[in-house]
Design a protein around this motif. Structure first.
Motif, PDB file in Angstrom:
ATOM      1  N   HIS A  76       1.432  -6.764  -6.124  1.00  0.00           N
ATOM      2  CA  HIS A  76       0.461  -5.714  -6.416  1.00  0.00           C
ATOM      3  C   HIS A  76       0.811  -4.467  -5.608  1.00  0.00           C
ATOM      4  O   HIS A  76       1.174  -4.569  -4.430  1.00  0.00           O
ATOM      5  N   LEU A  77       0.647  -3.318  -6.248  1.00  0.00           N
ATOM      6  CA  LEU A  77       0.822  -2.034  -5.560  1.00  0.00           C
ATOM      7  C   LEU A  77      -0.523  -1.321  -5.585  1.00  0.00           C
ATOM      8  O   LEU A  77      -1.199  -1.294  -6.621  1.00  0.00           O
ATOM      9  N   ILE A  78      -0.902  -0.742  -4.448  1.00  0.00           N
ATOM     10  CA  ILE A  78      -2.159   0.021  -4.394  1.00  0.00           C
ATOM     11  C   ILE A  78      -1.837   1.409  -3.853  1.00  0.00           C
ATOM     12  O   ILE A  78      -1.269   1.532  -2.754  1.00  0.00           O
ATOM     13  N   VAL A  79      -2.167   2.443  -4.607  1.00  0.00           N
ATOM     14  CA  VAL A  79      -1.964   3.812  -4.114  1.00  0.00           C
ATOM     15  C   VAL A  79      -3.214   4.216  -3.334  1.00  0.00           C
ATOM     16  O   VAL A  79      -4.314   4.241  -3.891  1.00  0.00           O
ATOM     17  N   ASN A  80      -3.040   4.499  -2.059  1.00  0.00           N
ATOM     18  CA  ASN A  80      -4.189   4.835  -1.212  1.00  0.00           C
ATOM     19  C   ASN A  80      -4.449   6.342  -1.237  1.00  0.00           C
ATOM     20  O   ASN A  80      -4.207   7.037  -0.254  1.00  0.00           O
ATOM     21  N   ARG A  81      -4.964   6.822  -2.395  1.00  0.00           N
ATOM     22  CA  ARG A  81      -5.327   8.248  -2.479  1.00  0.00           C
ATOM     23  C   ARG A  81      -6.610   8.474  -1.720  1.00  0.00           C
ATOM     24  O   ARG A  81      -6.746   9.430  -0.981  1.00  0.00           O
ATOM     25  N   GLU A  82      -7.569   7.596  -1.947  1.00  0.00           N
ATOM     26  CA  GLU A  82      -8.846   7.644  -1.234  1.00  0.00           C
ATOM     27  C   GLU A  82      -9.160   6.235  -0.795  1.00  0.00           C
ATOM     28  O   GLU A  82      -8.935   5.277  -1.538  1.00  0.00           O
ATOM     29  N   LEU A  83      -9.723   6.156   0.395  1.00  0.00           N
ATOM     30  CA  LEU A  83      -9.918   4.848   1.004  1.00  0.00           C
ATOM     31  C   LEU A  83     -10.805   3.918   0.161  1.00  0.00           C
ATOM     32  O   LEU A  83     -10.464   2.754  -0.042  1.00  0.00           O
ATOM     33  N   GLU A  84     -11.923   4.419  -0.318  1.00  0.00           N
ATOM     34  CA  GLU A  84     -12.899   3.541  -0.972  1.00  0.00           C
ATOM     35  C   GLU A  84     -12.324   2.863  -2.233  1.00  0.00           C
ATOM     36  O   GLU A  84     -12.357   1.635  -2.321  1.00  0.00           O
ATOM     37  N   PRO A  85     -11.792   3.643  -3.191  1.00  0.00           N
ATOM     38  CA  PRO A  85     -11.226   2.946  -4.356  1.00  0.00           C
ATOM     39  C   PRO A  85     -10.060   2.043  -3.994  1.00  0.00           C
ATOM     40  O   PRO A  85      -9.900   0.949  -4.578  1.00  0.00           O
ATOM     41  N   ALA A  86      -9.254   2.457  -3.040  1.00  0.00           N
ATOM     42  CA  ALA A  86      -8.119   1.605  -2.632  1.00  0.00           C
ATOM     43  C   ALA A  86      -8.644   0.293  -2.057  1.00  0.00           C
ATOM     44  O   ALA A  86      -8.133  -0.796  -2.356  1.00  0.00           O
ATOM     45  N   TYR A  87      -9.712   0.400  -1.251  1.00  0.00           N
ATOM     46  CA  TYR A  87     -10.288  -0.815  -0.673  1.00  0.00           C
ATOM     47  C   TYR A  87     -10.830  -1.738  -1.757  1.00  0.00           C
ATOM     48  O   TYR A  87     -10.646  -2.952  -1.703  1.00  0.00           O
ATOM     49  N   GLN A  88     -11.489  -1.147  -2.751  1.00  0.00           N
ATOM     50  CA  GLN A  88     -12.080  -1.971  -3.809  1.00  0.00           C
ATOM     51  C   GLN A  88     -11.001  -2.724  -4.598  1.00  0.00           C
ATOM     52  O   GLN A  88     -11.223  -3.848  -5.043  1.00  0.00           O
TER      53      GLN A  88
ATOM     54  N   ILE B 145       0.860  -1.190   0.000  1.00  0.00           N
ATOM     55  CA  ILE B 145       0.000   0.000   0.000  1.00  0.00           C
ATOM     56  C   ILE B 145       0.896   1.240   0.000  1.00  0.00           C
ATOM     57  O   ILE B 145       1.756   1.394   0.874  1.00  0.00           O
ATOM     58  N   LEU B 146       0.666   2.117  -0.987  1.00  0.00           N
ATOM     59  CA  LEU B 146       1.489   3.326  -1.114  1.00  0.00           C
ATOM     60  C   LEU B 146       0.710   4.562  -0.684  1.00  0.00           C
ATOM     61  O   LEU B 146      -0.478   4.681  -1.005  1.00  0.00           O
ATOM     62  N   PRO B 147       1.359   5.500  -0.028  1.00  0.00           N
ATOM     63  CA  PRO B 147       0.686   6.768   0.268  1.00  0.00           C
ATOM     64  C   PRO B 147       0.654   7.624  -0.994  1.00  0.00           C
ATOM     65  O   PRO B 147       1.479   7.433  -1.895  1.00  0.00           O
ATOM     66  N   PRO B 148      -0.275   8.595  -1.084  1.00  0.00           N
ATOM     67  CA  PRO B 148      -0.308   9.457  -2.273  1.00  0.00           C
ATOM     68  C   PRO B 148       0.934  10.340  -2.358  1.00  0.00           C
ATOM     69  O   PRO B 148       1.392  10.662  -3.452  1.00  0.00           O
ATOM     70  N   ALA B 149       1.479  10.735  -1.210  1.00  0.00           N
ATOM     71  CA  ALA B 149       2.680  11.590  -1.195  1.00  0.00           C
ATOM     72  C   ALA B 149       3.352  11.444   0.167  1.00  0.00           C
ATOM     73  O   ALA B 149       2.709  11.048   1.143  1.00  0.00           O
ATOM     74  N   LEU B 150       4.630  11.778   0.218  1.00  0.00           N
ATOM     75  CA  LEU B 150       5.331  11.664   1.504  1.00  0.00           C
ATOM     76  C   LEU B 150       4.762  12.626   2.541  1.00  0.00           C
ATOM     77  O   LEU B 150       4.708  12.305   3.729  1.00  0.00           O
ATOM     78  N   VAL B 151       4.321  13.801   2.111  1.00  0.00           N
ATOM     79  CA  VAL B 151       3.767  14.756   3.088  1.00  0.00           C
ATOM     80  C   VAL B 151       2.488  14.203   3.722  1.00  0.00           C
ATOM     81  O   VAL B 151       2.227  14.428   4.906  1.00  0.00           O
ATOM     82  N   THR B 152       1.715  13.462   2.947  1.00  0.00           N
ATOM     83  CA  THR B 152       0.496  12.849   3.504  1.00  0.00           C
ATOM     84  C   THR B 152       0.878  11.852   4.588  1.00  0.00           C
ATOM     85  O   THR B 152       0.257  11.779   5.653  1.00  0.00           O
ATOM     86  N   LEU B 153       1.921  11.112   4.277  1.00  0.00           N
ATOM     87  CA  LEU B 153       2.389  10.105   5.231  1.00  0.00           C
ATOM     88  C   LEU B 153       2.809  10.768   6.540  1.00  0.00           C
ATOM     89  O   LEU B 153       2.424  10.335   7.628  1.00  0.00           O
ATOM     90  N   GLU B 154       3.567  11.843   6.415  1.00  0.00           N
ATOM     91  CA  GLU B 154       4.051  12.542   7.605  1.00  0.00           C
ATOM     92  C   GLU B 154       2.866  13.096   8.400  1.00  0.00           C
ATOM     93  O   GLU B 154       2.815  12.976   9.618  1.00  0.00           O
TER      94      GLU B 154
ATOM     95  N   PRO C  22       1.072   2.001 -10.867  1.00  0.00           N
ATOM     96  CA  PRO C  22       1.420   2.427  -9.513  1.00  0.00           C
ATOM     97  C   PRO C  22       2.931   2.369  -9.240  1.00  0.00           C
ATOM     98  O   PRO C  22       3.436   3.073  -8.360  1.00  0.00           O
ATOM     99  N   ALA C  23       3.658   1.571 -10.019  1.00  0.00           N
ATOM    100  CA  ALA C  23       5.117   1.505  -9.825  1.00  0.00           C
ATOM    101  C   ALA C  23       5.765   2.842 -10.158  1.00  0.00           C
ATOM    102  O   ALA C  23       6.745   3.242  -9.516  1.00  0.00           O
ATOM    103  N   ALA C  24       5.211   3.549 -11.151  1.00  0.00           N
ATOM    104  CA  ALA C  24       5.758   4.874 -11.486  1.00  0.00           C
ATOM    105  C   ALA C  24       5.563   5.824 -10.304  1.00  0.00           C
ATOM    106  O   ALA C  24       6.450   6.625  -9.975  1.00  0.00           O
ATOM    107  N   HIS C  25       4.407   5.708  -9.665  1.00  0.00           N
ATOM    108  CA  HIS C  25       4.136   6.525  -8.479  1.00  0.00           C
ATOM    109  C   HIS C  25       5.144   6.183  -7.363  1.00  0.00           C
ATOM    110  O   HIS C  25       5.699   7.067  -6.717  1.00  0.00           O
ATOM    111  N   ALA C  26       5.364   4.901  -7.167  1.00  0.00           N
ATOM    112  CA  ALA C  26       6.301   4.464  -6.120  1.00  0.00           C
ATOM    113  C   ALA C  26       7.706   4.988  -6.401  1.00  0.00           C
ATOM    114  O   ALA C  26       8.389   5.494  -5.499  1.00  0.00           O
ATOM    115  N   ARG C  27       8.126   4.904  -7.677  1.00  0.00           N
ATOM    116  CA  ARG C  27       9.462   5.388  -8.028  1.00  0.00           C
ATOM    117  C   ARG C  27       9.581   6.884  -7.766  1.00  0.00           C
ATOM    118  O   ARG C  27      10.585   7.372  -7.250  1.00  0.00           O
ATOM    119  N   ALA C  28       8.508   7.614  -8.090  1.00  0.00           N
ATOM    120  CA  ALA C  28       8.531   9.075  -7.874  1.00  0.00           C
ATOM    121  C   ALA C  28       8.628   9.391  -6.374  1.00  0.00           C
ATOM    122  O   ALA C  28       9.319  10.323  -5.975  1.00  0.00           O
TER     123      ALA C  28
END
Ligand code: 5GP
Length: 246
Positions: A187-199, A145-154, A237-243
């Motif tokens: 599998h990589l899942i970007v958790n931008r919003e809970l509902e789509p990530a959950y689905q 599970i990936l965060p949308p951005a590092l600032v969100t994580l913090e 999502p791998a491109a997101h992870a690399r970024a």
């Protein structure tokens, strides 16, 4: 992100009977990792609450219990001597030190569950994920599970009032280390919003268990769920992870 199946998939009928046998004839290890604060616990708890075919692997830890955590439910909270005895007795399939505390997964419940056709979900760090997948290569699926951005994580880490500033800083450093391991996952899942990530998580799980083709004995739109998994993969999502780690 164009092929989003309709909302009807999101809420199963209350009469959902998932007593069909798993496709592979045995259960799977559903290994879910993410840096702290990316929403992994919320996502996995929801999957467990919705679907009756999965058990949570309750890890052993020497870390102190946080407010609201229950012994035997969230973790088995044990002291260092107890943990050491389990290591010496080879009772743990894997054990690691994370954030200065020890964490480990008991071996016996895993073999028992998968032989009975039940799936187990594991909330472990990347080291635990690697170790479990090495020991059960054909039975494991690894999800990150990936965060949308590092600032969100913090920000999410800071919201956890239970942790001190020093603990938060340590967790952020560990989060970045953890993020660098994304390539090992299926599998990589970007958790931008809970509902789509959950689905997406739900679709990955259900197609792993029952396959990608609709079946008369499974009251789920498996082909549609497989399309959701494919759409997630196609969103790169791998491109997101690399970024995130660049
Ligand atoms: P927390 O202390 O926030 O509950 O968890 C800290 C980290 O330890 C998380 O990344 C979590 O996934 C990981 N963790 C929890 N249980 C285990 C385990 O049994 N083995 C390993 N390797 N990591 C674990």
């Amino acid at each position: 992100m164009s092929a989003t199946p309709d909302a009807a998939v999101t809420t199963p009928p209350s009469s959902l009977h998932l007593d069909a046998p798993p496709l592979r004839g045995r259960g799977s290890l559903i290994i879910v990792s993410s840096p702290s604060g990316a929403g992994k616990t919320t996502l996995t708890r929801r999957l467990l609450a919705e679907l009756p075919t999965i058990d949570f692997s309750v890890s052993y830890t020497t870390r102190p219990r946080r407010a609201g955590e229950r012994d035997g439910v969230d973790y088995h909270f044990v002291d260092a001597a107890h943990f050491e005895r389990m290591v010496a007795g080879d009772e743990l399939a894997e054990s690691f030190e994370v954030h200065g505390n020890r964490y480990g997964t008991a071996r016996a419940p895993i073999d028992a569950a998968i032989a009975r056709g039940r799936d187990m979900i594991f909330d472990v760090d990347y080291q635990g994920a690697n170790s479990l997948a090495r020991q059960w290569p054909a039975d494991s699926v690894r999800i990150f599970i990936l965060p949308p951005a590092l600032v969100t994580l913090e920000a999410r880490l800071r919201q956890r009032a239970t942790d001190t500033a020093e603990v938060i800083a340590r967790r952020l450093a560990k989060a970045i280390e953890e993020l660098r391991q994304f390539e090992a996952y299926d599998h990589l899942i970007v958790n931008r919003e809970l509902e789509p990530a959950y689905q997406v998580l739900r679709a990955i799980y259900l197609t792993r268990r029952y396959g990608e083709v609709d079946r008369p004995d499974v009251p789920l739109p498996l082909a549609e769920l497989a399309a959701r998994v494919a759409a997630n993969r196609a969103s790169d999502p791998a491109a997101h992870a690399r970024a995130l780690v660049s």
